[in-house]
Design an enzyme around this catalytic site. Structure first.
Site, PDB file in Angstrom:
ATOM      1  N   HIS A  53       0.761  -1.240   0.080  1.00  0.00           N
ATOM      2  CA  HIS A  53       0.133   0.066   0.021  1.00  0.00           C
ATOM      3  C   HIS A  53       0.916   1.338   0.022  1.00  0.00           C
ATOM      4  O   HIS A  53       0.540   2.116   0.570  1.00  0.00           O
ATOM      5  CB  HIS A  53      -0.812   0.061   1.125  1.00  0.00           C
ATOM      6  CG  HIS A  53      -1.986  -1.217   1.152  1.00  0.00           C
ATOM      7  ND1 HIS A  53      -3.161  -1.172   0.546  1.00  0.00           N
ATOM      8  CD2 HIS A  53      -1.981  -2.406   1.778  1.00  0.00           C
ATOM      9  CE1 HIS A  53      -3.880  -2.336   0.730  1.00  0.00           C
ATOM     10  NE2 HIS A  53      -3.040  -2.959   1.419  1.00  0.00           N
ATOM     11  N   ASN A 126     -10.325  -3.065   2.104  1.00  0.00           N
ATOM     12  CA  ASN A 126     -10.104  -3.052   0.572  1.00  0.00           C
ATOM     13  C   ASN A 126     -11.249  -2.823  -0.255  1.00  0.00           C
ATOM     14  O   ASN A 126     -12.541  -2.942   0.298  1.00  0.00           O
ATOM     15  CB  ASN A 126      -9.447  -4.427   0.290  1.00  0.00           C
ATOM     16  CG  ASN A 126      -8.051  -4.640   0.721  1.00  0.00           C
ATOM     17  OD1 ASN A 126      -7.265  -3.526   0.827  1.00  0.00           O
ATOM     18  ND2 ASN A 126      -7.656  -5.860   0.651  1.00  0.00           N
ATOM     19  N   TYR A 336       0.667  -4.485  11.668  1.00  0.00           N
ATOM     20  CA  TYR A 336       0.208  -3.040  11.290  1.00  0.00           C
ATOM     21  C   TYR A 336       0.782  -2.295  12.193  1.00  0.00           C
ATOM     22  O   TYR A 336       1.847  -1.297  11.556  1.00  0.00           O
ATOM     23  CB  TYR A 336      -1.152  -2.903  11.158  1.00  0.00           C
ATOM     24  CG  TYR A 336      -1.815  -3.248   9.560  1.00  0.00           C
ATOM     25  CD1 TYR A 336      -2.535  -2.048   8.952  1.00  0.00           C
ATOM     26  CD2 TYR A 336      -1.684  -4.371   9.377  1.00  0.00           C
ATOM     27  CE1 TYR A 336      -2.766  -2.679   7.838  1.00  0.00           C
ATOM     28  CE2 TYR A 336      -2.081  -4.819   8.082  1.00  0.00           C
ATOM     29  CZ  TYR A 336      -2.880  -3.863   7.247  1.00  0.00           C
ATOM     30  OH  TYR A 336      -3.146  -4.333   6.037  1.00  0.00           O
TER      31      TYR A 336
END
Length: 485
Positions: A53, A126, A336
């Site tokens: 990303h 997404n 993350y």
């Protein structure tokens, strides 16, 4: 009044381009702090790009509750119809680097940060409702095959298709990716999906499995493979430009938010696991229920500060919302935040775009570290001290939770023929829309034509498990594009 030019410590600089030297053409002097300061900062301007990303665009906006779902979720920002919450959304491609094309055939990230009164909620979604994997240990392997060959540093069709055909649970997402949905016309004209199953609960202690859908109010618009390729060459920042210019012109994009829900009993009766990221929940059996709408109405003032430094994590939740046992989701809870600490530093939540608006962050044991800029809780002890009263807010009345029972065991969730069922249904759905089956076969063929013959044969067999007509159409065009001797 115009600002006064200074160096980094605030000293006014009368001539920014002059350098101290011995005479007009002699060697430079190390004491020239303006030059040294400028070069040293320039050398450190770049931070690590996101491993996935990397290429993205973002905007601020507002979420408004449109329908009461307090029977499902007691989160405070959802407690009143009409209640509004400020948000920040970042859209992205997945596999490309920072300078890659916005129109590449790739899933799109759709991450939204809600600045709620009880902390930041990150919904890290997404534009596709499923994904390629359901075993988190496969993620690094999968992503490497979508990037560059370590020898040639080129995108590699052999790597790409070798992985996918060896891990057949990927088939549903691959079908979505190579349909025209894999090349959205813009970020404004695509949906967002949680993909993962979450758990939301109400104040009675009842909890539900939940899937979330953000449906574009602009409708869905896509590009053909050829249109996307042309834009990649002529305007690789096409989606960024489209989003920024539309918001600047007052053409604010919006999405309507829906949920699908299941009780634990319903989940046990479902023909698929609710923790399987490669499956969708049929809408006829689990209908959509509207709960809100959000609008993006403000562009960032500085891309690096607000978009590049934006940090999202599915572990960032609020009371009455929590993750399910979905194994890929569970792994993301760690990964993350870990990557943000690597990219941005241990205090990444102090960066303004990531900082909770309540200012109510109080965790006295999490102190110090690089770039601590928020006062560091002053003189307060750096532990939970007995002489410093602290309130512990109770918010969950859940008593009836899932019960897990079993020995610790390594489990590989391997593909079975059942993994082709929803892909087969998608193939039939595409027939309802003009040229969509043909576009799917064409898009796959153009890509697979770059692979070796042995890999191509595996591609034909892979799609043959969906539809022999699909496999035959792919094979016909592949052999036309890359004839065999």
């Amino acid at each position: 009044m115009a600002p006064t030019f200074t160096n980094s410590n605030g000293q006014p600089i009368p001539e920014p381009f002059a350098t101290q030297r011995v005479g007009q053409h002699g060697p430079l002097l190390l004491q020239d702090f303006n030059l040294i300061d400028s070069l040293a900062h320039f050398d450190r301007e770049r931070i690590p790009e996101r491993v996935v990303h990397a290429k993205g665009s973002g905007a601020y906006g507002v979420f408004e509750v449109t329908d009461d779902i307090t029977d499902i979720c007691a989160a405070k920002f959802l407690d009143t119809v009409g209640k509004k919450t400020r948000i920040f959304t970042r859209f992205s491609t997945v596999g490309g680097e920072l300078g890659s094309a916005d129109t590449a055939r790739d899933p799109r990230g759709f991450a939204t940060k809600f600045y709620t009164e009880e902390g930041n909620l990150d919904l890290v979604y997404n534009n596709t409702p499923v994904f390629f994997i359901r075993d988190p240990s496969k993620f690094p392997h999968f992503i490497h095959t979508q990037k560059r060959n370590p020898e040639t540093h080129l995108k590699d069709a052999n790597m790409f298709w070798d992985y996918l055909t060896s891990n057949e649970e990927s088939i549903h997402q691959v079908m979505v990716l190579f349909s025209d949905r894999g090349t959205p016309a813009s970020y404004r004209e695509m949906n967002g999906y949680s993909g993962h199953t979450y758990k939301w609960s109400n104040k009675k202690g009842e909890w539900f499995y939940v899937q979330v859908h953000f449906i574009s109010d602009q409708g869905i618009k896509t590009l053909t493979n050829e249109e996307a390729g042309a834009l990649a060459g002529s305007n690789p920042d096409y989606a960024q430009e489209d989003l920024f210019k539309n918001i600047a012109a007052g053409n604010y994009p919006s999405w309507t938010a829906y949920i699908q829900t299941m009780t634990e009993a319903e989940a046990k009766e479902a023909e698929f696991s609710v923790f399987d990221l490669t499956k969708v929940w049929p809408h006829k059996k689990y209908p959509l229920r509207r709960f809100g709408k959000f609008t993006l109405n403000e562009n960032p003032k500085n891309y690096f500060a607000e978009v590049e430094q934006a940090a999202f994590s599915p572990a960032h939740t609020v009371p009455y919302m929590e993750p399910s046992a979905d194994p890929v989701l569970q792994s993301r809870l760690f990964s993350y935040a870990d990557t943000h600490r690597h990219r941005l530093g241990t205090n990444y939540t102090q960066i303004p775009v990531n900082c909770p608006v309540t200012g109510a962050v109080f965790n006295p044991h999490m102190r110090d570290g690089a770039m601590t800029v928020n006062g560091n809780l002053g003189s307060h002890p750096n532990y939970l001290a007995s002489d410093k009263p602290v309130e512990f807010k109770q918010f969950s009345l859940q008593e009836d939770q899932e019960v897990w029972n079993g020995a610790a065991t390594p489990f590989h969730w391997k593909a079975t023929p059942a993994d082709f069922k929803q892909a087969q249904e998608l193939w039939k759905v595409l027939k309802r829309y003009p040229n969509q089956q043909e576009h799917l076969a064409h898009n796959i063929a153009v890509h697979a034509a770059g692979a070796d013959a042995a890999i191509q044969d595996r591609v034909f067999a892979y799609f043959g498990k969906v539809s022999q007509d699909l496999a035959d159409a792919i094979k016909k065009e592949v052999l036309e594009l890359s004839p065999r001797k």
